[in-house]
Design a protein around this motif. Structure first.
Motif, mmCIF file in Angstrom:
data_model
loop_
_atom_site.group_PDB
_atom_site.id
_atom_site.type_symbol
_atom_site.label_atom_id
_atom_site.label_comp_id
_atom_site.label_asym_id
_atom_site.label_seq_id
_atom_site.Cartn_x
_atom_site.Cartn_y
_atom_site.Cartn_z
ATOM 1 N N SER A 76 0.833 -1.192 0.000
ATOM 2 C CA SER A 76 0.000 0.000 0.000
ATOM 3 C C SER A 76 0.870 1.244 0.000
ATOM 4 O O SER A 76 2.076 1.181 0.240
ATOM 5 C CB SER A 76 -0.897 -0.030 1.249
ATOM 6 O OG SER A 76 -1.714 1.091 1.327
ATOM 7 N N SER A 77 0.231 2.400 -0.263
ATOM 8 C CA SER A 77 1.001 3.646 -0.249
ATOM 9 C C SER A 77 0.760 4.473 1.014
ATOM 10 O O SER A 77 1.536 5.364 1.320
ATOM 11 C CB SER A 77 0.684 4.489 -1.494
ATOM 12 O OG SER A 77 -0.659 4.888 -1.507
ATOM 13 N N TYR A 78 -0.342 4.200 1.740
ATOM 14 C CA TYR A 78 -0.524 4.875 3.026
ATOM 15 C C TYR A 78 -1.539 4.125 3.866
ATOM 16 O O TYR A 78 -2.300 3.289 3.372
ATOM 17 C CB TYR A 78 -0.931 6.335 2.842
ATOM 18 C CG TYR A 78 -2.363 6.590 2.458
ATOM 19 C CD1 TYR A 78 -3.282 7.061 3.393
ATOM 20 C CD2 TYR A 78 -2.808 6.398 1.155
ATOM 21 C CE1 TYR A 78 -4.589 7.322 3.038
ATOM 22 C CE2 TYR A 78 -4.114 6.666 0.794
ATOM 23 C CZ TYR A 78 -5.002 7.127 1.739
ATOM 24 O OH TYR A 78 -6.291 7.388 1.377
ATOM 25 N N VAL A 79 -1.547 4.425 5.165
ATOM 26 C CA VAL A 79 -2.382 3.693 6.114
ATOM 27 C C VAL A 79 -3.840 4.107 5.993
ATOM 28 O O VAL A 79 -4.740 3.285 5.975
ATOM 29 C CB VAL A 79 -1.880 3.916 7.559
ATOM 30 C CG1 VAL A 79 -2.844 3.308 8.559
ATOM 31 C CG2 VAL A 79 -0.489 3.321 7.725
ATOM 32 N N GLY A 80 -4.116 5.411 5.899
ATOM 33 C CA GLY A 80 -5.490 5.879 5.845
ATOM 34 C C GLY A 80 -6.114 5.936 7.232
ATOM 35 O O GLY A 80 -5.444 5.817 8.252
#
Length: 232
Positions: A76-80
């Motif tokens: 993924s690119s970020y946790v959110g």
């Protein structure tokens, strides 16, 4: 053979298995194949590696798969805004490979195009570069990034024809086109199904050759990831 399936269960029945890599379209909660994610949860397959821009939120989207503990690894690119994601990550229960957003998109695009790896300047001199090959090109340093493919790709489109040609709507286009090409088997959740030939060829975003299965969800829920209102 028809690509259109009557429901999610039949569309996923002989496709998803334990231990697979699954790529999922969407950005935040925009353009996520929500009905397909519900179907993946209900299938009870486990030990999945999930490739997605982010992990949704608690109780919605990929957050459902985290709550049911069907995910072993997230790329993924970020946790959110997902507390369960953070909890499992900090507890060492979830393996996470964080990738710069543009690099993640290019990894999927390259995978779908049959390109095994590519060089990029993104991440040079950071933790992202650890263990990766570096090369100097025209006086600049580049990292070698391997492309990504998936056993199954789940995408959300606005319209499809029976041949599997897809049209995305506005920002819901996001990661869906590159995810669609990266899957060995791509299943598309669509809001409208039209006859083959009804779509203007110039408006098609994903050619039907990349799509093996279609399921119709005519009334998807329009979730808002983080609601912001003006104070009175």
């Amino acid at each position: 053979m028809s690509k259109v399936y009557p429901d999610v269960g039949s569309a996923l029945a002989d496709v998803v298995e334990d231990g697979q890599t699954v790529a999922v379209g969407g950005f935040g909660l925009c353009g996520i194949p929500e009905m397909l994610i519900h179907g993946l949860r209900d299938s009870k397959v486990a030990n999945l590696t999930v490739i997605s821009n982010n992990a949704g939120v608690d109780g919605v989207g990929l957050g459902l798969l985290l709550e049911s503990r069907q995910v072993r690894k997230m790329v993924s690119s970020y946790v959110g805004e997902n507390a369960e994601f953070e909890r499992q990550l900090l507890a060492g229960e979830l393996e996470v490979e964080l990738t710069p957003q543009g690099t993640l998109a290019e990894k999927l695009r390259a995978g779908g195009a049959g390109i095994p790896a590519f060089y990029t300047r993104t991440g040079v001199g950071t933790l992202v570069a650890e263990g990766k090959e570096e090369r100097e090109i025209d006086g600049a340093r580049y990292l070698l990034e391997r492309s990504l493919t998936a056993d199954v790709a789940l995408v959300k489109a606005w319209k499809a024809d029976r041949a599997g040609n897809l049209v995305y709507r506005k920002t819901a286009r996001n990661f869906n086109p590159v995810v669609a090409t990266a899957g060995r088997v791509t299943v598309a959740e669509v809001e409208e199904l039209v006859e083959t030939g009804d779509l203007d060829p110039d408006h098609i975003h994903t050619p039907g050759v990349f799509v093996q299965r279609i399921v119709v969800n005519p009334a998807p829920t329009k979730h808002i990831e983080q609601r912001t209102v003006r104070e009175a």
